[in-house]
Motif scaffolding. Structure first.
Motif, PDB file in Angstrom:
ATOM      1  N   VAL A 133       0.820  -1.218   0.000  1.00  0.00           N
ATOM      2  CA  VAL A 133       0.000   0.000   0.000  1.00  0.00           C
ATOM      3  C   VAL A 133       0.852   1.266   0.000  1.00  0.00           C
ATOM      4  CG1 VAL A 133      -2.022  -1.053   1.019  1.00  0.00           C
ATOM      5  CG2 VAL A 133      -0.261  -0.130   2.509  1.00  0.00           C
ATOM      6  N   THR A 134       2.050   1.182   0.601  1.00  0.00           N
ATOM      7  CA  THR A 134       2.885   2.378   0.671  1.00  0.00           C
ATOM      8  C   THR A 134       3.430   2.773  -0.695  1.00  0.00           C
ATOM      9  OG1 THR A 134       4.597   0.851   1.379  1.00  0.00           O
ATOM     10  CG2 THR A 134       3.646   2.239   3.060  1.00  0.00           C
ATOM     11  N   GLN A 135       3.365   1.850  -1.656  1.00  0.00           N
ATOM     12  CA  GLN A 135       3.880   2.140  -2.992  1.00  0.00           C
ATOM     13  C   GLN A 135       2.802   2.675  -3.923  1.00  0.00           C
ATOM     14  OE1 GLN A 135       7.278   1.525  -4.072  1.00  0.00           O
ATOM     15  NE2 GLN A 135       7.419   1.611  -1.857  1.00  0.00           N
ATOM     16  N   MET A 136       1.567   2.792  -3.433  1.00  0.00           N
ATOM     17  CA  MET A 136       0.462   3.169  -4.310  1.00  0.00           C
ATOM     18  C   MET A 136       0.219   4.670  -4.281  1.00  0.00           C
ATOM     19  SD  MET A 136      -2.142   0.110  -3.384  1.00  0.00           S
ATOM     20  CE  MET A 136      -2.762  -0.503  -4.925  1.00  0.00           C
ATOM     21  N   SER A 137      -0.430   5.164  -5.335  1.00  0.00           N
ATOM     22  CA  SER A 137      -0.760   6.586  -5.403  1.00  0.00           C
ATOM     23  C   SER A 137      -1.910   6.891  -4.446  1.00  0.00           C
ATOM     24  CB  SER A 137      -1.168   6.944  -6.821  1.00  0.00           C
ATOM     25  OG  SER A 137      -2.423   6.375  -7.107  1.00  0.00           O
ATOM     26  N   GLY A 138      -2.127   8.178  -4.193  1.00  0.00           N
ATOM     27  CA  GLY A 138      -3.193   8.586  -3.275  1.00  0.00           C
ATOM     28  C   GLY A 138      -4.552   8.057  -3.704  1.00  0.00           C
ATOM     29  N   GLY A 139      -4.838   8.147  -5.003  1.00  0.00           N
ATOM     30  CA  GLY A 139      -6.128   7.681  -5.506  1.00  0.00           C
ATOM     31  C   GLY A 139      -6.296   6.181  -5.306  1.00  0.00           C
TER      32      GLY A 139
END
Lengths: 356, 277
Positions: A133-139
């Motif tokens: 999850v830490t690698q994902m964009s805000g959206g």
């Protein structure tokens, strides 16, 4: 109207010496998309947190399906929250995040797997089970947060300004997705935002709040077209708010002229606030208008022009599709049906937000 | 580019000198003494001497007491940090500083204070007698040493733990509740994993000084209980057997390196997990 699901009765809440909510009453129906709209500090998030179980009111009751849940712990409520800051568990991957609630409820492995698949499809992130999850964009993170909440099949989904950290384009596409999601899930959504456009475009019901008081409850159309006071008129969309005197039913004295309108029931010779939307004002030849004035400023906004016209001693904000020349002499015409008459504010919270 | 590189190198010079003089050179001396006899000839005799029962016993006891103190520190500090995290920031930091207070005092002084509390006619037994309770024979026992270690090293546990716990956003905890976790499940599945870096570095920072201390064990153990630190001290200051003292230090170093490797490993898996996606 659908069945009543949530009822807030006579809620009072203060932090230290600051009163946040005073005698607040609100009813939320089954399968309703209700938005709490207001400036920061108006108490909208506090209401949401009380429904979620993270705050308890100083006095008053919260009823869920007829049962008193005022002091029930959050983990025991049939409500799930999508937090403003996503609040994903950074030590778990996407699938583990979504499975968190289901595992605690002791669901079977295969049930959990199917649910994860279903939820990821719902938020258009199929195949992301093992992403960090830490690698994902805000959206993407916000979608995971939504998926994590809805797999628990809550009766009410609470959304606390979920898109405030996203850029405009993404925010708009997330808004459309949320409306679609709401239709698919068929549950109640309670959405908190300070963005009036967001509130109008998504909700069945908009609750406009200011300084802890509910200013107006209604459909998006009714709060936009028939604001009940200067605050609502000013907060939702652009408005010209002018002091006037209601001469009698259907006639208002405005900036030295008697102008016909359609409102009744205010009495005779009563001071009122008159609200006219900028897009409802017509610019015409000087001799054809009810007022005569000079164009002071023209700003191109993309789809419309914002035009400031000095007329009758008032600076009118007018929106037109065609451009006009600065300095030109023009007339202003108001259709009776476009004039909204409001009672003068009875308290500070009903007043327009002055930005001068 | 090359300019900034040479500038970097220039600023690294003092650090390089420092490392050579105060880290590499002493380490070399320890190794040299450990692997040579009195005449400077290579030998493994010092290391085999370490394998004698009395040294192994001291080493075992040292590891045991250090482990117990580390666990007690963790158990004491964790709830404290949880409580402080719930408070307002300013208030939390104030109380936290109070807990760091022992750090500001000389540890020799505080340990001597514990001596007067725990000794036979000390403050603790006075109080017990006053309450009509039987005496406790704590001084010169492993328990006294553990008390001294916990008191002195608790701040080293609390500090990294507080930093990592206070970094956990409250909304993460609320999210866990929201998804149906009760307080214990939230602690177990969310708080502990997210504060793991603090737990690991806190444990390391308590375990290493606890393993090597000789002041606390000398004062509260009354020279009856010998820890590895006390034996090393005696070899250097009383027996003048630098060779054996160095060999013992080397064995101790192995334990410390193992501990640090363990910490590095947990941190590594943590960061690797984050990069994997």
């Amino acid at each position: 109207m659908a069945r009543e699901l949530l009822k807030l009765e006579h809620i009072n809440k203060s932090y230290e010496d600051r009163q946040i909510l005073e005698d607040l009453n609100l009813t939320i129906h089954e399968n309703e998309f209700l938005t709490l709209l207001g400036p920061s500090g108006c108490g909208k998030t506090t209401i949401l947190r009380m429904i979620g179980g993270f705050e308890t009111p100083d006095s008053g009751r919260i009823l869920f399906d007829g049962k008193d849940i005022t002091s029930l712990r959050p983990e025991k409520r049939q409500v799930n929250t999508v937090f403003q800051k996503y609040s994903l568990f950074s030590h778990m991957d996407v699938a583990e995040n979504i499975a968190f609630g289901l595992k605690l409820k002791g669901k079977s492995q295969s049930y959990i797997r199917d649910k994860i698949k279903y939820a990821l499809k719902l938020v258009n992130l199929d195949g992301y089970e093992h992403a960090q999850v830490t690698q994902m964009s805000g959206g993407q993170q916000q979608r995971i947060a939504i998926a994590r909440a809805v797999v628990n099949e809550p009766k009410v989904l609470l959304l606390d300004e979920p898109f405030s950290a996203l850029d405009l384009k993404l925010r708009q596409s997330m808004q459309r997705e949320i409306v679609k999601l709401k239709k698919e899930l068929g549950i109640t959504f309670i959405f908190v935002t300070h963005d009036q456009q967001e509130a109008l475009s998504m909700s069945d019901t908009v609750v406009v709040m200011n300084q802890g008081w509910i200013q107006q409850i209604g459909t998006p159309e009714s709060v936009y077209n028939e604001p009940e006071n200067a605050f609502v008129a000013d907060f939702i969309g652009d408005s010209n708010i002018i002091d006037g005197i209601m001469v009698r039913d259907k006639l208002v004295h405005l900036l030295g002229k008697d102008i016909p309108c359609i409102n009744t029931g205010f009495g005779e010779n009563v001071p009122v606030d008159v609200q006219i939307r900028p897009e409802d004002i017509q610019i015409c030849a000087p001799e054809e208008g009810q007022y005569r004035g000079i164009i002071r400023q023209v700003i191109f906004k993309g789809t419309v022009y914002d035009i400031t016209v000095e007329a009758g001693g008032f600076s009118w904000l007018i929106q037109t599709i065609t451009g006009h020349e600065q300095g030109a002499e023009v007339g202003i015409r108001l259709a009776a049906s476009n004039i909204q008459i409001m009672a003068k504010p009875a308290s500070e919270d009903e007043e327009a937000v002055s930005d001068e | 580019m090359s300019n900034s590189k040479s500038l970097q190198r220039f600023f690294a010079v003092p650090f390089g000198l420092w490392s050579a003089l105060f880290i590499v050179l002493p380490l070399f001396f320890v190794l040299w003494h450990g692997f040579t006899d009195g005449n400077g000839a290579f030998t493994l005799e010092n290391l085999t001497t370490v394998l004698q029962w009395e040294y192994l016993k001291a080493l075992g006891l040292s590891v045991e007491l250090a482990l117990v103190s580390t666990i007690i520190c963790l158990v004491l500090a964790y709830p404290l940090c949880l409580i402080l995290q719930g408070l307002r920031k300013a208030k939390g930091i104030m109380i936290f500083l109070l807990f760091l207070l022992p750090l500001w005092m000389n540890s020799l002084l505080t340990t001597m204070a514990w001596q007067t509390i725990l000794e036979k006619n000390g403050i603790l037994n006075e109080i017990l007698r006053f309450c009509g309770l039987p005496d406790m024979a704590l001084i010169n026992t492993p328990a006294a040493i553990i008390i001294g270690m916990v008191y002195n090293f608790l701040p080293y546990m609390a500090l990294p733990l507080y930093v990592s716990i206070s970094r956990i956003d409250h909304s993460i905890i609320e999210a866990a509740w929201d998804l149906g976790a009760n307080r214990w499940q939230t602690f177990r599945h969310v708080m502990v994993p997210l504060s793991m870096p603090g737990i690991v570095s806190g444990c390391t920072m308590v375990f290493i000084p606890a393993l090597t201390t000789f002041v606390i064990s000398a004062l509260l153990g009354g020279n009856k209980i010998l820890l590895i630190g006390n034996i090393i001290e005696q070899e250097f200051t009383a027996a003048y057997d630098w060779q054996l003292g160095s060999a013992l230090s080397m064995v101790l170093m192995v334990f410390i390196i193992l501990n640090i490797l363990l910490e590095a490993f947990t941190e590594n898996t943590d960061s690797r997990k984050k990069v994997k996606a």
